[in-house]
Design a protein around this motif. Sequence first.
Motif, PDB file in Angstrom:
ATOM      1  N   LEU A 143       0.839  -1.192   0.000  1.00  0.00           N
ATOM      2  CA  LEU A 143       0.000   0.000   0.000  1.00  0.00           C
ATOM      3  C   LEU A 143       0.876   1.245   0.000  1.00  0.00           C
ATOM      4  CD1 LEU A 143      -2.963   1.099   0.246  1.00  0.00           C
ATOM      5  CD2 LEU A 143      -2.522   1.261   2.713  1.00  0.00           C
ATOM      6  N   LEU A 144       0.606   2.169  -0.927  1.00  0.00           N
ATOM      7  CA  LEU A 144       1.278   3.461  -0.977  1.00  0.00           C
ATOM      8  C   LEU A 144       0.296   4.549  -0.586  1.00  0.00           C
ATOM      9  CD1 LEU A 144       2.999   3.085  -4.498  1.00  0.00           C
ATOM     10  CD2 LEU A 144       3.794   2.214  -2.296  1.00  0.00           C
ATOM     11  N   ASP A 147       1.771  11.711  -0.113  1.00  0.00           N
ATOM     12  CA  ASP A 147       2.176  12.610   0.958  1.00  0.00           C
ATOM     13  C   ASP A 147       1.859  14.060   0.593  1.00  0.00           C
ATOM     14  OD1 ASP A 147       4.145  13.461  -0.808  1.00  0.00           O
ATOM     15  OD2 ASP A 147       5.764  12.365   0.192  1.00  0.00           O
ATOM     16  N   SER A 148       2.262  14.981   1.456  1.00  0.00           N
ATOM     17  CA  SER A 148       1.920  16.388   1.260  1.00  0.00           C
ATOM     18  C   SER A 148       2.580  16.986   0.019  1.00  0.00           C
ATOM     19  CB  SER A 148       2.334  17.202   2.497  1.00  0.00           C
ATOM     20  OG  SER A 148       3.733  17.058   2.750  1.00  0.00           O
ATOM     21  N   SER A 149       3.669  16.364  -0.456  1.00  0.00           N
ATOM     22  CA  SER A 149       4.332  16.868  -1.661  1.00  0.00           C
ATOM     23  C   SER A 149       3.695  16.324  -2.935  1.00  0.00           C
ATOM     24  CB  SER A 149       5.814  16.497  -1.636  1.00  0.00           C
ATOM     25  OG  SER A 149       5.985  15.115  -1.875  1.00  0.00           O
ATOM     26  N   GLY A 150       2.771  15.374  -2.768  1.00  0.00           N
ATOM     27  CA  GLY A 150       2.121  14.782  -3.928  1.00  0.00           C
ATOM     28  C   GLY A 150       2.741  13.483  -4.377  1.00  0.00           C
ATOM     29  N   ALA A 151       3.855  13.064  -3.778  1.00  0.00           N
ATOM     30  CA  ALA A 151       4.510  11.813  -4.149  1.00  0.00           C
ATOM     31  C   ALA A 151       3.867  10.656  -3.388  1.00  0.00           C
ATOM     32  CB  ALA A 151       5.997  11.879  -3.848  1.00  0.00           C
ATOM     33  N   TYR A 152       3.820   9.506  -4.013  1.00  0.00           N
ATOM     34  CA  TYR A 152       3.274   8.314  -3.364  1.00  0.00           C
ATOM     35  C   TYR A 152       4.414   7.559  -2.690  1.00  0.00           C
ATOM     36  CZ  TYR A 152      -1.304   8.998  -5.433  1.00  0.00           C
ATOM     37  OH  TYR A 152      -2.533   9.507  -5.755  1.00  0.00           O
ATOM     38  N   ALA A 222      -2.472   4.131  -3.301  1.00  0.00           N
ATOM     39  CA  ALA A 222      -2.211   3.262  -4.439  1.00  0.00           C
ATOM     40  C   ALA A 222      -1.854   1.889  -3.906  1.00  0.00           C
ATOM     41  CB  ALA A 222      -1.081   3.806  -5.301  1.00  0.00           C
ATOM     42  N   VAL A 223      -2.291   0.854  -4.609  1.00  0.00           N
ATOM     43  CA  VAL A 223      -1.887  -0.498  -4.274  1.00  0.00           C
ATOM     44  C   VAL A 223      -0.992  -0.990  -5.403  1.00  0.00           C
ATOM     45  CG1 VAL A 223      -3.999  -1.508  -5.262  1.00  0.00           C
ATOM     46  CG2 VAL A 223      -2.629  -2.820  -3.646  1.00  0.00           C
ATOM     47  N   GLN A 224       0.171  -1.488  -5.032  1.00  0.00           N
ATOM     48  CA  GLN A 224       1.180  -1.880  -6.013  1.00  0.00           C
ATOM     49  C   GLN A 224       1.433  -3.375  -5.921  1.00  0.00           C
ATOM     50  OE1 GLN A 224       5.567  -0.548  -5.795  1.00  0.00           O
ATOM     51  NE2 GLN A 224       4.660   0.857  -7.283  1.00  0.00           N
ATOM     52  N   SER A 225       1.354  -4.018  -7.067  1.00  0.00           N
ATOM     53  CA  SER A 225       1.608  -5.452  -7.152  1.00  0.00           C
ATOM     54  C   SER A 225       2.891  -5.679  -7.946  1.00  0.00           C
ATOM     55  CB  SER A 225       0.440  -6.165  -7.840  1.00  0.00           C
ATOM     56  OG  SER A 225       0.768  -7.521  -8.105  1.00  0.00           O
TER      57      SER A 225
END
Length: 411
Positions: A143-144, A147-152, A222-225
């Motif tokens: 799970l991602l 954050d406040s900067s917009g990056a996951y 975001a969910v990353q596989s």
Amino acid sequence: MRMNLWSDTRTRLVPPPLKLLMILALVLGLIGPSAMQPVRAAGPLYPDLATTNPSSLYFSRVTMSDGVSHHVLRLSNTVWNVGEGRLELQGDPNPNGSSRIYQNIYDHPTGGSRVSQEQMNSDLLYHPSHFHYHFSNFASYQLLQRDSSGAYQSTSKDGTKTSFCIIDYARLNASGPAGERYTSCSVTLQGLSVGWGDTYLASLPEQWIDLGFAPLGNGFYAVQSTADPLRLLNEGGRVANNVATTYFSVQNGAITIGTSTSPAPTGVSGRVVNTGGSSLNCRTQPGGSIITRLAAGSTVPVTGAVQNGWYPVTCGGRAGWVSADYLQVSGTTTPSPTPTPTGMIGTVSNTGGATLNCRTQPGGTVITRLEAGTTVPVTGALQNGWYPVTCDGRSGWVSATYLKVGDGATT
């Protein structure tokens, strides 16, 4: 000693009439040096694992081994073989529970000859109680959170499933055999044929990300596989498509699926990290040729959101791609995932009058068949050539090739 074809020694090996016939054939050009060369064996054909975007996301509660009910995010996941060669794992189980397990490489997608056999490490485990072996770390889920900067960024929440049985579950394209070849969790053989995928449905045990004792709060996630995250399998060096990401937002417990290609704004940069002092290759495309090499600690402009484990960047004065594993991204706020509008309708088209299959998942079993010209509600964003829809009163998937999507208000 090199033998002269026409020496007295060679004459004793070739009867005179046959020798005359060979000379005549050479003179007339009927045979040449190539006809006398040994036939070369075909080269190895490797599998190439690709992951589809995780789908069918929903929240649930599960009582874990600690006896306490946990909140979980369930998901369906498909790993399929887009390579030229099959993925085949061969086990040699022992009564004490240990096992030697190998990857077999062949020179043909089906049949052919085995050209190599590579022993895998201890992450392939034999389960005596199940009487078959599992491949540990065949896929991982993480799970991602934005954050406040917009990056996951990665979170501490990840999947609890640790081992997988690998079989031909669904045929995803026509490049391989028409029928499945690996059909069970065999004690000796498992695998994925060319063009076939193995799907783990969201409803299966451990097919989730453990969220702990509290539900997931409002926000963008975001969910990353990742297929074969430890790079245990030989894919011929092709790993660029092993990662897939589904972006979504949560509002009061409701999930809205977003797009995975939201552009990054200007001002976002990435710093080369985790290379152990080595340089990072910037490539023309994921897994493509090298444009330049970036020194550890150097920064590059990031021009878009992460896509299947790669960031689009500017390097060497041109557009390029770098592995997300070695880039720490920071900058201004990234646009939020774009939710699919409510009221979207899909019309079955381009079928030549034939029906369109609505399936339980991409490439899954058929729920119902939709007549040409009929409409269905579209419930999410396009994912790897498939639209999530409602058909026959339940959630399903249809090929985007045969669905024309538009506003429900339009007739």
